[in-house]
Design an enzyme around this catalytic site. Sequence first.
Site, PDB file in Angstrom:
ATOM      1  N   LYS A 148     -24.955 -52.676 -53.994  1.00 29.36           N
ATOM      2  CA  LYS A 148     -25.457 -52.197 -55.284  1.00 29.36           C
ATOM      3  C   LYS A 148     -24.684 -50.952 -55.702  1.00 29.36           C
ATOM      4  O   LYS A 148     -24.131 -50.256 -54.859  1.00 29.36           O
ATOM      5  CB  LYS A 148     -26.949 -51.838 -55.161  1.00 29.36           C
ATOM      6  CG  LYS A 148     -27.844 -53.034 -55.034  1.00 29.36           C
ATOM      7  CD  LYS A 148     -29.275 -52.622 -54.803  1.00 29.36           C
ATOM      8  CE  LYS A 148     -29.968 -52.110 -56.044  1.00 29.36           C
ATOM      9  NZ  LYS A 148     -30.233 -53.140 -57.044  1.00 29.36           N
ATOM     10  N   HIS A 152     -14.285 -50.906 -48.965  1.00 30.78           N
ATOM     11  CA  HIS A 152     -14.035 -52.112 -49.758  1.00 30.78           C
ATOM     12  C   HIS A 152     -13.033 -52.986 -48.995  1.00 30.78           C
ATOM     13  O   HIS A 152     -12.023 -52.476 -48.501  1.00 30.78           O
ATOM     14  CB  HIS A 152     -13.482 -51.714 -51.134  1.00 30.78           C
ATOM     15  CG  HIS A 152     -13.341 -52.890 -52.032  1.00 30.78           C
ATOM     16  ND1 HIS A 152     -14.415 -53.454 -52.695  1.00 30.78           N
ATOM     17  CD2 HIS A 152     -12.263 -53.645 -52.361  1.00 30.78           C
ATOM     18  CE1 HIS A 152     -13.996 -54.490 -53.392  1.00 30.78           C
ATOM     19  NE2 HIS A 152     -12.690 -54.632 -53.216  1.00 30.78           N
ATOM     20  N   GLU A 172     -11.526 -52.609 -40.959  1.00 32.92           N
ATOM     21  CA  GLU A 172     -12.636 -51.808 -41.497  1.00 32.92           C
ATOM     22  C   GLU A 172     -13.306 -51.001 -40.390  1.00 32.92           C
ATOM     23  O   GLU A 172     -13.594 -49.816 -40.547  1.00 32.92           O
ATOM     24  CB  GLU A 172     -13.689 -52.718 -42.159  1.00 32.92           C
ATOM     25  CG  GLU A 172     -13.208 -53.400 -43.422  1.00 32.92           C
ATOM     26  CD  GLU A 172     -14.318 -54.186 -44.102  1.00 32.92           C
ATOM     27  OE1 GLU A 172     -15.439 -53.667 -44.199  1.00 32.92           O
ATOM     28  OE2 GLU A 172     -14.066 -55.314 -44.538  1.00 32.92           O
ATOM     29  N   ASN A 189     -17.386 -45.223 -49.681  1.00 38.01           N
ATOM     30  CA  ASN A 189     -17.600 -46.665 -49.725  1.00 38.01           C
ATOM     31  C   ASN A 189     -16.445 -47.346 -49.016  1.00 38.01           C
ATOM     32  O   ASN A 189     -15.321 -46.842 -49.041  1.00 38.01           O
ATOM     33  CB  ASN A 189     -17.668 -47.145 -51.178  1.00 38.01           C
ATOM     34  CG  ASN A 189     -17.920 -48.641 -51.272  1.00 38.01           C
ATOM     35  OD1 ASN A 189     -18.774 -49.183 -50.557  1.00 38.01           O
ATOM     36  ND2 ASN A 189     -17.176 -49.328 -52.123  1.00 38.01           N
ATOM     37  N   ASN A 224     -20.137 -52.769 -39.952  1.00 40.97           N
ATOM     38  CA  ASN A 224     -19.534 -51.439 -40.182  1.00 40.97           C
ATOM     39  C   ASN A 224     -20.492 -50.333 -39.744  1.00 40.97           C
ATOM     40  O   ASN A 224     -20.064 -49.326 -39.175  1.00 40.97           O
ATOM     41  CB  ASN A 224     -19.154 -51.267 -41.651  1.00 40.97           C
ATOM     42  CG  ASN A 224     -17.808 -51.872 -41.962  1.00 40.97           C
ATOM     43  OD1 ASN A 224     -16.776 -51.364 -41.515  1.00 40.97           O
ATOM     44  ND2 ASN A 224     -17.792 -52.982 -42.685  1.00 40.97           N
ATOM     45  N   ASP A 279     -15.676 -49.163 -57.291  1.00 39.65           N
ATOM     46  CA  ASP A 279     -14.397 -49.163 -56.569  1.00 39.65           C
ATOM     47  C   ASP A 279     -13.283 -48.338 -57.205  1.00 39.65           C
ATOM     48  O   ASP A 279     -12.099 -48.670 -57.065  1.00 39.65           O
ATOM     49  CB  ASP A 279     -13.880 -50.619 -56.406  1.00 39.65           C
ATOM     50  CG  ASP A 279     -14.930 -51.531 -55.786  1.00 39.65           C
ATOM     51  OD1 ASP A 279     -15.661 -51.058 -54.896  1.00 39.65           O
ATOM     52  OD2 ASP A 279     -15.017 -52.692 -56.192  1.00 39.65           O
TER      53      ASP A 279
HETATM   54  C1  GAR Z   1     -17.588 -55.637 -45.430  1.00 43.24           C
HETATM   55  O1  GAR Z   1     -16.456 -56.473 -45.391  1.00 43.24           O
HETATM   56  C2  GAR Z   1     -17.464 -54.643 -46.571  1.00 43.24           C
HETATM   57  O2  GAR Z   1     -16.168 -54.179 -46.793  1.00 43.24           O
HETATM   58  C3  GAR Z   1     -17.926 -55.478 -47.734  1.00 43.24           C
HETATM   59  O3  GAR Z   1     -19.014 -56.199 -47.222  1.00 43.24           O
HETATM   60  C4  GAR Z   1     -18.826 -56.442 -45.819  1.00 43.24           C
HETATM   61  C5  GAR Z   1     -20.063 -55.988 -45.092  1.00 43.24           C
HETATM   62  O4  GAR Z   1     -19.992 -56.267 -43.725  1.00 43.24           O
HETATM   63  N1  GAR Z   1     -18.288 -54.635 -48.855  1.00 43.24           N
HETATM   64  C6  GAR Z   1     -18.045 -54.949 -50.110  1.00 43.24           C
HETATM   65  O5  GAR Z   1     -17.546 -56.006 -50.469  1.00 43.24           O
HETATM   66  C7  GAR Z   1     -18.463 -53.886 -51.126  1.00 43.24           C
HETATM   67  N2  GAR Z   1     -17.781 -54.067 -52.361  1.00 43.24           N
HETATM   68  P1  GAR Z   1     -20.969 -55.560 -42.695  1.00 43.24           P
HETATM   69  O6  GAR Z   1     -22.385 -55.645 -43.263  1.00 43.24           O
HETATM   70  O7  GAR Z   1     -20.827 -56.396 -41.449  1.00 43.24           O
HETATM   71  O8  GAR Z   1     -20.518 -54.154 -42.499  1.00 43.24           O
END
Ligand code: GAR
Length: 196
Positions: free
Chosen positions: A92, A110, A180, A108, A14, A151
């Site tokens: 975190k 999610h 995302e 954020n 992301n 969230d």
């Molecule tokens: C993503 O899918 C994000 O939505 C999730 O972690 C992944 C990180 O991917 N976040 C959560 O679950 C937060 N509650 P990335 O490091 O490749 O962006």
Amino acid sequence: MKRLAVLISGGGSNLQSIIDSSKDGILKNIAEVAVVISSNPDAFGLQRAKTANIKNFSLDCKKMQREEYDKQMLDILKECKADLICMAGYMKKLPDIIVSEYKKKILNIHPALLPKFGGKGMYGHFVHEAVVKAKEKKSGATVHFADENYDTGEIIIQESVNIEENDTADIVAAKVLKIEHKIYPEAIKKVIENHK
Ligand code: GAR
């Protein structure tokens, strides 16, 4: 040009989509990634920041007292004059001292259609496993303002994907991640334009 601080804990795909859209996409001339902060020194996302010549810090949450960790994070955010904080796979919860200082300036992402499949313990792969177990027909991604809980903040953008009968958690994760990468830059743009 708004200055983004992107917080990560892992792969940083992301983060990459935000960097790419700030260089040559919908965030061009609107926002730049001023700093990347990782809670994990081994996060691949730090490498992505280095490759893009972006200032980066790793605050090892396993080796620091929480108070010290929070203070260092706030110092970096101020020092880098961050306008918006984007949590991108940051695992975190942010402390009250940062949430109160940056009200409505923390986003954020999610990997589910909040308010479904959110809350403590619902992150990364756990989310997709729960979605498949519940035999949901749809999942998706949500970008929302972060508050002091997990969230629960106001939703900025949400987009869904269809789940087919035999989709595994891995397949759902891949479909959602694609969404995302599209909606995070869109949400950042929307927030910046609404603040003008
Ligand atoms: C993503 O899918 C994000 O939505 C999730 O972690 C992944 C990180 O991917 N976040 C959560 O679950 C937060 N509650 P990335 O490091 O490749 O962006």
